[in-house]
Design an enzyme around this catalytic site. Structure first.
Site, short mmCIF file in Angstrom:
data_model
loop_
_atom_site.label_atom_id
_atom_site.label_comp_id
_atom_site.label_asym_id
_atom_site.label_seq_id
_atom_site.Cartn_x
_atom_site.Cartn_y
_atom_site.Cartn_z
N ASN A 1 35.22 53.49 42.09
CA ASN A 1 35.26 53.17 40.82
C ASN A 1 35.88 52.02 40.13
O ASN A 1 35.30 51.28 39.35
CB ASN A 1 35.23 54.35 40.05
CG ASN A 1 35.26 54.23 38.42
OD1 ASN A 1 34.42 53.97 37.65
ND2 ASN A 1 36.70 54.24 38.18
N ALA A 2 36.87 52.03 40.92
CA ALA A 2 37.94 50.71 40.28
C ALA A 2 37.00 49.38 40.31
O ALA A 2 36.60 49.07 41.09
CB ALA A 2 39.16 50.54 41.16
N GLY A 3 37.28 48.79 38.96
CA GLY A 3 36.72 47.49 38.83
C GLY A 3 37.39 46.75 37.71
O GLY A 3 37.84 47.36 36.81
N TYR B 1 31.94 38.50 38.38
CA TYR B 1 31.69 39.91 38.38
C TYR B 1 30.26 40.25 38.90
O TYR B 1 30.08 41.11 39.78
CB TYR B 1 31.86 40.30 37.06
CG TYR B 1 31.68 41.58 36.67
CD1 TYR B 1 32.68 42.75 37.02
CD2 TYR B 1 30.53 42.23 36.07
CE1 TYR B 1 32.39 43.84 36.60
CE2 TYR B 1 30.36 43.47 35.67
CZ TYR B 1 31.31 44.38 36.01
OH TYR B 1 31.30 46.06 35.72
N THR C 1 33.75 52.29 27.13
CA THR C 1 34.98 52.40 27.50
C THR C 1 35.74 51.37 27.00
O THR C 1 35.35 50.57 26.27
CB THR C 1 34.93 52.46 29.05
OG1 THR C 1 34.63 50.91 29.23
CG2 THR C 1 33.93 53.18 29.72
P1 NAD Z 1 38.38 50.61 33.10
O1 NAD Z 1 38.93 49.19 32.90
O2 NAD Z 1 38.68 51.45 31.75
O3 NAD Z 1 39.00 51.38 34.08
C1 NAD Z 1 39.22 50.69 35.36
C2 NAD Z 1 40.03 51.57 36.04
O4 NAD Z 1 40.27 50.84 37.47
C3 NAD Z 1 41.52 51.59 35.39
O5 NAD Z 1 42.26 52.59 35.38
C4 NAD Z 1 42.42 50.32 36.56
O6 NAD Z 1 43.78 50.55 36.43
C5 NAD Z 1 41.71 50.86 38.01
N1 NAD Z 1 41.93 49.56 38.63
C6 NAD Z 1 41.65 48.29 38.74
N2 NAD Z 1 41.96 47.53 39.67
C7 NAD Z 1 42.78 48.50 40.55
C8 NAD Z 1 43.02 48.37 41.86
N3 NAD Z 1 43.12 47.14 42.45
N4 NAD Z 1 43.28 49.49 42.48
C9 NAD Z 1 43.22 50.69 41.73
N5 NAD Z 1 42.81 50.96 40.72
C10 NAD Z 1 42.27 49.68 40.00
O7 NAD Z 1 37.05 50.48 33.41
P2 NAD Z 1 35.67 51.31 33.10
O8 NAD Z 1 34.84 50.78 32.08
O9 NAD Z 1 35.98 52.55 33.31
O10 NAD Z 1 34.55 50.73 34.64
C11 NAD Z 1 34.86 51.62 35.90
C12 NAD Z 1 33.83 50.97 36.72
O11 NAD Z 1 32.60 50.92 36.15
C13 NAD Z 1 34.04 49.47 37.06
O12 NAD Z 1 33.54 49.27 38.52
C14 NAD Z 1 33.31 48.61 36.34
O13 NAD Z 1 32.95 47.36 36.74
C15 NAD Z 1 32.05 49.36 36.27
N6 NAD Z 1 31.14 49.35 35.03
C16 NAD Z 1 31.52 49.43 33.99
C17 NAD Z 1 30.58 49.48 32.85
C18 NAD Z 1 31.00 49.56 31.13
O14 NAD Z 1 30.06 49.47 30.44
N7 NAD Z 1 32.45 50.04 31.03
C19 NAD Z 1 29.30 48.77 32.96
C20 NAD Z 1 29.04 48.29 34.43
C21 NAD Z 1 29.96 48.70 35.40
#
Ligand code: NAD
Length: 452
Positions: free
Chosen positions: A292-294, A357, A393
Site C-alpha cells: 500500500n505504501a505510495g 506516478y 485521505t
Molecule cells: P498516505 O500518504 O496517507 O499514506 C501513505 C503511507 O505510506 C504513509 O504512512 C507513509 O509514511 C508510507 N510510506 C511512504 N513511503 C514509504 C516507504 N518508502 N516505506 C514505507 N512506508 C512508506 O497515502 P494514502 O492516500 O493512504 O495512499 C495509500 C496508497 O493508495 C498509495 O499507494 C497511493 O498511491 C494509493 N492511492 C491513493 C489514492 C487517494 O485518493 N488517496 C488514490 C489512488 C491511489
C-alpha cells in the site's frame, strides 16, 4: 477534509436547491457496520439465455422461490420482490443477439425498484475465441454494465462477474452483494476455477465472519490513511497484522499495531534488503502481503527533476517488485497466500502532472497481470491489485480546492471514496475463498469518469 457538499445535499433545502440547479445528487452510501452487516431485502435471481451454472437447482431440493441457498452459497430468490436489495442476472448463457434481448427483458421491469444503495450484479461467461457471436454478446454485457452503472443513481452499483464455476465465485458475489462494496461500481471481475490444492494446510475451519483467522498479513504504509484502514479491516477479519511504515512514522505505526493487537515494523520499503528484513521478522511465514505504501511528487514532465521521478518509481513500483520477488523466493509467502498491490486510476487513465506516478501505477498493473498466473502455478499465491480513484485521505486533502471538488464529483456516485472502501476490497481479495480471483485490477473509484 469533510465533504460538505454531500452533507448539504443530505438536507431537504440542500436537495431542493441542488436539484433545481441541476447539480450532482450524491446519495449517502450504506457501508458495512457490525450492526448492519448486510443489505436489507431480497436478492432476486434472474436469468437471460440458457444457463449451465445451475444456480437454482442446488441446495438439497430447496425451492429457490422461497429463498434458497443456491450453488453460489448465497440466498437468492426467483419470486417477485417489491424492493429487492440486489438483483443477480445470470447471463452466462447469452450466446447471440436474440438472447441478449433477454437481458433487457429481465432487468427493464425491475431496475427501478432496486432499493437505495442496492446492487445489480451481472454474471457473464468468458469470451469464447472460437465463437465470435458469443464473444460479441458477452463483451456487450460489459458496455451494458458500465452504462447502467452510470445511470442507475441513488447509491446503487452495477458490476459484471465473468465466471466459469459458481463455487469459486462465492466470495466475490458475497462481497459485491454486500455493503462492503459501496464504492465499487462499473467493474468487470473475472473469476477462474480455484486450483484444488491452494488452500493453506494450516488453515483453521472457515469462519465466514472472520475468514482470515490464523493468517498473518503485512501492510506497507499502514501508519495512516488507506493502509491503516486496510490493517484494521484485515484484523477485523481475524488476521494477525504487521504494520510496516518508515522509521519516521514508527510511533504512529506502533499506535495502530497496539490497537489491533498486531506488531509494528519500522522499515523504509525502498531499502535494498527490505525483503530479507521482512522475512527475518516473519519466521513463521506470511499469508497476505499488501503493498500500500505510495508517494506522489507531482510536476509536469518539463519541470520534473530526476529525483522526483526516481523517488516515486522506487517507492511505488521498484520496491513492490523487489519485495514480492524476495518473499516468494524465500517461501515466506506461503501456499494459499495473497499479494494485493495498489495501483491508481492515474495509472489507468493518466493524469497531468503525474507522469512519474502514472508510470509507477501502470507498472503495478503490468506486474499483476504477468506475475499472477506464474505465482499461482508455482507458489499457490494469487496476485491482484486495487486501483483507488479519489479517496478522502491526507494525500487528497492536499489537492487545491477546485481540483479536489472536481475529483470528488467526477464519478457515478458523485462523491469521494473512504479508506475503508479500499480496505474492504483488499479484504475480499485476501479472503481464502478468493483463490479463483487472480490477475485482476479492481478499481475502487465509484466508477470514475476517468479511464474505462
Ligand atoms: P498516505 O500518504 O496517507 O499514506 C501513505 C503511507 O505510506 C504513509 O504512512 C507513509 O509514511 C508510507 N510510506 C511512504 N513511503 C514509504 C516507504 N518508502 N516505506 C514505507 N512506508 C512508506 O497515502 P494514502 O492516500 O493512504 O495512499 C495509500 C496508497 O493508495 C498509495 O499507494 C497511493 O498511491 C494509493 N492511492 C491513493 C489514492 C487517494 O485518493 N488517496 C488514490 C489512488 C491511489
Amino acid at each position: 477534509m469533510a465533504d460538505r457538499y454531500l452533507s448539504f445535499t443530505g438536507t431537504a433545502p440542500g436537495r431542493l436547491l441542488t436539484r433545481r440547479l441541476g447539480l450532482p445528487q450524491p446519495a449517502v452510501l450504506q457501508r458495512w457496520t457490525p450492526e448492519r452487516p448486510s443489505l436489507k431485502g431480497d436478492r432476486l435471481l434472474l436469468t437471460a439465455g440458457k444457463s449451465d451454472l445451475g444456480l437454482t437447482d442446488a441446495g438439497a431440493g430447496a425451492n429457490p422461490s422461497a429463498g434458497a441457498r443456491t450453488a453460489l452459497g448465497l440466498d437468492l430468490t426467483t419470486a417477485p420482490s417489491e424492493k429487492p436489495a440486489a438483483v443477480v442476472l445470470d447471463a452466462t448463457g447469452v450466446r447471440d443477439v436474440e438472447t441478449l434481448a433477454e437481458v433487457h427483458a429481465a432487468l427493464h421491469p425491475v431496475v427501478r425498484s432496486v432499493a437505495d444503495s442496492g446492487r445489480v450484479v451481472v454474471l457473464g461467461a468468458p469470451l469464447d475465441p472460437a465463437d465470435h457471436h458469443q464473444a460479441a454478446v458477452q463483451q456487450a454485457l460489459e458496455g451494458f454494465t458500465r452504462s447502467l452503472g452510470k445511470e442507475i443513481g441513488r447509491g446503487r452499483t452495477v458490476n459484471l462477474v465473468r465466471l466459469t464455476d459458481a463455487h469459486a465465485a462465492e466470495s466475490t458475489l458475497r462481497f459485491l452483494l454486500s455493503p462492503r462494496s459501496a464504492y465499487v461500481s462499473g467493474q468487470v471481475v473475472e473469476v477462474g476455477s480455484a486450483p484444488a490444492d491452494v488452500t493453506a494446510p494450516h488453515d483453521p475451519p472457515h469462519d465466514p465472519d472472520r475468514p482470515l483467522t490464523g493468517r498473518t498479513a503485512l501492510v506497507t504504509g499502514a501508519a495512516r490513511g488507506i493502509g491503516e484502514a486496510v490493517a484494521e479491516t484485515l484484523a477485523r477479519d481475524g488476521a494477525r497484522v504487521v504494520v510496516l511504515d518508515v522509521p519516521q512514522a514508527e510511533q504512529d505505526a506502533r499506535r495502530v499495531a497496539d490497537r489491533l493487537g498486531g506488531s509494528a515494523l519500522a522499515l523504509d520499503i525502498t531499502a535494498p534488503d527490505a525483503g530479507t528484513r521482512i522475512a527475518a521478522a516473519l519466521p513463521d511465514g506470511l499469508d497476505v502481503l499488501v503493498h500500500n505504501a505510495g508517494i506522489t511528487r507531482d510536476r509536469r514532465l518539463v519541470n520534473m527533476p530526476a529525483e522526483r521521478w526516481s523517488s516515486v518509481l522506487d517507492v511505488n513500483l521498484a520496491s513492490v517488485l523487489r519485495t514480492t520477488d524476495a518473499l516468494l523466493e524465500s517461501g515466506t509467502l506461503r501456499r494459499g497466500g495473497r499479494v494485493v498491490a495498489t495501483a491508481s486510476i492515474a495509472g489507468l487513465a493518466g493524469n497531468a502532472g503525474q507522469t512519474n506516478y502514472g508510470a509507477s501505477k501502470a507498472g503495478i498493473v503490468g506486474l499483476v497481470r504477468a506475475l499472477a498466473p506464474r505465482a499461482l502455478a508455482e507458489h499457490g499465491v494469487t496476485v491482484n491489485a486495487v486501483a483507488p480513484g479519489f479517496v478522502e485521505t491526507k494525500m487528497t486533502a492536499a489537492i487545491p480546492l477546485f481540483i479536489r471538488e472536481a475529483g470528488r464529483r467526477m464519478n457515478s456516485l458523485a462523491q469521494g471514496g473512504l479508506p475503508i472502501d479500499v480496505a474492504e476490497t483488499t479484504a475480499w481479495l485476501a479472503d481464502p475463498g478468493s483463490s479463483g480471483v487472480n490477475g485482476q485490477v479492481v478499481r475502487v473509484c465509484g466508477q470514475s469518469l476517468l479511464g474505462a
